[in-house]
Design an enzyme around this catalytic site. Sequence first.
Site, short mmCIF file in Angstrom:
data_model
loop_
_atom_site.label_atom_id
_atom_site.label_comp_id
_atom_site.label_asym_id
_atom_site.label_seq_id
_atom_site.Cartn_x
_atom_site.Cartn_y
_atom_site.Cartn_z
N GLU A 273 0.89 -1.17 0.00
CA GLU A 273 0.00 0.00 0.00
C GLU A 273 0.91 1.21 0.00
O GLU A 273 1.51 1.55 1.03
CB GLU A 273 -0.93 -0.03 1.21
CG GLU A 273 -2.13 0.89 1.06
CD GLU A 273 -1.88 2.26 1.65
OE1 GLU A 273 -1.56 3.19 0.86
OE2 GLU A 273 -1.98 2.41 2.86
N CYS A 307 -2.22 8.88 2.93
CA CYS A 307 -2.06 8.53 1.52
C CYS A 307 -3.37 8.74 0.77
O CYS A 307 -3.36 8.90 -0.46
CB CYS A 307 -1.59 7.09 1.38
SG CYS A 307 -2.64 5.88 2.20
N GLU A 404 3.26 13.82 -3.16
CA GLU A 404 2.36 13.75 -2.03
C GLU A 404 2.68 14.89 -1.08
O GLU A 404 3.82 15.01 -0.62
CB GLU A 404 2.53 12.41 -1.30
CG GLU A 404 1.57 11.34 -1.74
CD GLU A 404 1.56 10.16 -0.79
OE1 GLU A 404 0.50 9.86 -0.24
OE2 GLU A 404 2.62 9.55 -0.60
#
Length: 500
Positions: A273, A307, A404
């Site tokens: 992930e 995330c 991110e």
Amino acid sequence: MVVNVKATPTLEASRAPSQAAVACKAPTQLFMGGEWVSAKGGRTFDVIDPSTAEAIATVSDGDIPDAMAAVDAAEKAAATWKATSPRRRADVLMKCFHLLLEQAEWLAQLITVENGKALPDARSEVAYAAEFFRWYAEEAVRAPGEFGSAPSGANQIIVSHEPIGIAVLVTPWNFPAAMATRKIAPALAAGCTCILKPAAETPLTALAIGELMRQAGVPAGVVNIVPTKKAGPLVSAMLHDKRVRKLSFTGSTGVGRILLREAADQVVSCSMELGGNAPFIVFDDADLEAAVAGAMVAKMRNGGEACTAANRFYVQRGISADFIRRFAEEMAALNVGPGLAPDTQLGPLITDAAVTKVERLVDDAIAKGARLVTGGSRLSGEGFYYLPTVLANVSPDAEILREEIFGPVAPVIVFDTEDEVVDLANDTEYGLVSYIFSRDLKRVLAVAGRLESGMVGINRGVVSDAAAPFGGMKQSGLGREGSHHGMLEYLETKYIAVTW
């Protein structure tokens, strides 16, 4: 237009005084073979409270010999746990669920003091973390199997699923409880033993969960926990031990690539992930109030350090001015301060380096023409704080649209057509989650089908659910966590051809 930031009291005046008291209740040693032990080398490291930049605990620092001892403990327990009935495994997991709920407030406070997030956010995380124990208590008794006839009629086909073996679980700092239980619970439900390597920034929560699992009756060696400041060598050593057959990792795509290469040497099964760059799409016909509320959840859950956080806000031109104004007002109104303070809505970021990264991304966007609507700076004083920030007119070449953010910053881009926004949303190496707001069900379902992401939220700013398959496409990962799919990640499929 610049929205003024709501005045925030001095952090020293608003900080709750109980950080050390909360932290001192948590175990600080390695958890192996059902016992609390010091690291073999005797080394330790400090856990830092992001709200003060001060140490709140000292934790044993595991090394390669400790990792190998953890694998030994997991191997010793493996056969018995594999042979334990699914019903017994389910009972143990349900006991874990109830114990987490009994200790929910303390666990939430513990998450807050080592992670920084506001206490209401931490409480939500504990509830979410506990839910994985309950879900997989129910799934443990539902392992799949098949029976059928070969098309030729020559034999019968039996398909069974058995535990994959010892699992190494590597979790991040942003959800220290939920990421641990999301991996541990399906591993145990499937009949696997495991070694958890929590993030060095937030080991206390994982260790506390280990103690609660011990109290719940999880047998010695089934779950082992090894905090460390030397994650790379330690995890590599375990992946090169032939007894380890599974790696489940949550973290950055860059580290995920390294671990995939490491796992290839022993052909270890991997669940990954990884990073995200979530688009948040608002069409002209969206309910503006719902879209702003959804944006606040999608952006500010965990202070933006997730995330799944909305990273790029695409708003159709007809509604863009109103959306930006109302969104900025909501962001500016957030109370910023220490997570344990009763009025705090946004706590600090995890480290000073995290604040520096956010500063760099915001400065780059402004230098390339973005308009600062609100926020745009760190808070002075101790702790790792950055103001809630909204940027408008963000240039396509701004770094903030490629990386991110992992912070409370929302870049907004105006679009005109459906095809345009789909192309913009898919223009990334990531594909974890997307968000769409529109009253037109036909449109949102069509757009959802065109988006290259493993999850899509429609008219809602959160998608995570223990009952749903969590995971991404492209470089956002491999495999799924949660739901029935999550337990399958810890099971091997065996086919038996039978003639009688």
